[in-house]
Scaffold this active site. Structure first.
Site, PDB file in Angstrom:
ATOM      1  N   ASP A 100     101.539 -72.135 -77.703  1.00  0.00           N
ATOM      2  CA  ASP A 100     102.559 -71.292 -78.569  1.00  0.00           C
ATOM      3  C   ASP A 100     102.754 -70.157 -78.604  1.00  0.00           C
ATOM      4  O   ASP A 100     103.341 -69.249 -77.830  1.00  0.00           O
ATOM      5  CB  ASP A 100     101.916 -72.198 -79.756  1.00  0.00           C
ATOM      6  CG  ASP A 100     102.716 -72.295 -81.006  1.00  0.00           C
ATOM      7  OD1 ASP A 100     103.859 -71.421 -80.657  1.00  0.00           O
ATOM      8  OD2 ASP A 100     102.741 -72.566 -82.016  1.00  0.00           O
ATOM      9  N   PHE A 149     107.622 -77.648 -84.137  1.00  0.00           N
ATOM     10  CA  PHE A 149     106.277 -77.872 -84.473  1.00  0.00           C
ATOM     11  C   PHE A 149     106.160 -79.439 -83.500  1.00  0.00           C
ATOM     12  O   PHE A 149     107.025 -79.753 -83.968  1.00  0.00           O
ATOM     13  CB  PHE A 149     105.689 -77.416 -85.944  1.00  0.00           C
ATOM     14  CG  PHE A 149     104.311 -78.300 -85.620  1.00  0.00           C
ATOM     15  CD1 PHE A 149     103.175 -76.773 -85.242  1.00  0.00           C
ATOM     16  CD2 PHE A 149     103.943 -79.517 -86.382  1.00  0.00           C
ATOM     17  CE1 PHE A 149     101.851 -77.572 -85.228  1.00  0.00           C
ATOM     18  CE2 PHE A 149     102.192 -79.765 -85.782  1.00  0.00           C
ATOM     19  CZ  PHE A 149     101.386 -78.496 -86.161  1.00  0.00           C
ATOM     20  N   ASP A 156      98.358 -82.605 -82.671  1.00  0.00           N
ATOM     21  CA  ASP A 156      98.408 -83.183 -84.202  1.00  0.00           C
ATOM     22  C   ASP A 156      98.625 -82.390 -85.016  1.00  0.00           C
ATOM     23  O   ASP A 156      99.509 -80.955 -85.145  1.00  0.00           O
ATOM     24  CB  ASP A 156      96.679 -82.859 -84.727  1.00  0.00           C
ATOM     25  CG  ASP A 156      96.354 -81.337 -84.933  1.00  0.00           C
ATOM     26  OD1 ASP A 156      96.097 -80.744 -83.730  1.00  0.00           O
ATOM     27  OD2 ASP A 156      95.971 -81.626 -86.088  1.00  0.00           O
TER      28      ASP A 156
END
Ligand code: IMP
Ligand code: MG
Length: 175
Positions: A100, A149, A156
């Site tokens: 990311d 996301f 998770d």
């Protein structure tokens, strides 16, 4: 928040990991390879990718936690579990779930390079596009995805959804 649309299916993941595994098998033939999974997120990629690596490879794991909110990294990384073994002189392949901001890997690479491995390369299943990050050379990459996301396949949200067999987008609830 709720589970949204599937971005990468279990079948697509499997096909990609087979490809990556073949490349790793060719590149490291005759070499002593240590695959290092970054916990917790990479546990699924590690297990499934490893099955496609046809070499007498060794495994180790690191657990890191990056401070920050649930959906954003701060860049400050804490090592919760270090490697069990020395990596000096070894061929190390780091296995990550997703890149990311790149801050975790940037930190980890710096941390591991000073231990003098013979080589250090990166495999990452997912790379978020359209994000400014320090230059990171990913030798084995899976899928480029939009900067959203995502959850599933090891990833998770608030500790949950890691067991989904695919990668899905996390969405806001309708109001
Ligand atoms: P970084 O921002 O590249 O440092 O990412 C650090 C870690 O945050 C990754 O290894 C993942 O474990 C986690 N992460 C990053 N993006 C996502 C996401 O979209 N969903 C779930 N976890 C994520
Ligand atoms: Mg991770």
């Amino acid at each position: 928040m709720k589970v949204g649309k599937v971005l990468v299916t279990a079948e697509q993941i499997d096909v990609k990991l087979a490809e990556m595994g073949r490349a790793i098998t060719e590149d490291y033939a005759g070499l002593d390879l240590l695959m290092v999974g970054i916990l917790k997120g990479a546990f699924m990629v590690m297990a499934d990718l490893a099955r496609y690596v046809e070499l007498p490879v060794e495994f180790d794991f690191m657990a890191v936690s990056s401070y920050g909110s649930a959906t954003k990294t701060s860049g400050v990384v804490r090592i919760l579990k270090d490697l069990d073994q020395e990596i000096a002189g070894r061929h190390v392949l780091i296995v990550e779930d997703i890149i990311d901001s790149g801050l975790t890997l940037h930190y980890l690479l710096r941390n591991l390079r000073v231990r003098n491995p013979e080589s250090i390369e990166l495999a990452a299943l997912l790379i978020k596009d359209g994000i400014e990050r320090p230059p990171i050379d990913v030798r084995y990459e899976g899928f480029h995805i939009p900067p959203e996301f995502v959850i599933g396949y090891g990833l998770d949200f608030d500790g949950k959804y890691r067991n989904l067999p695919h990668v899905a987008v996390m969405e806001e609830d309708d109001i």
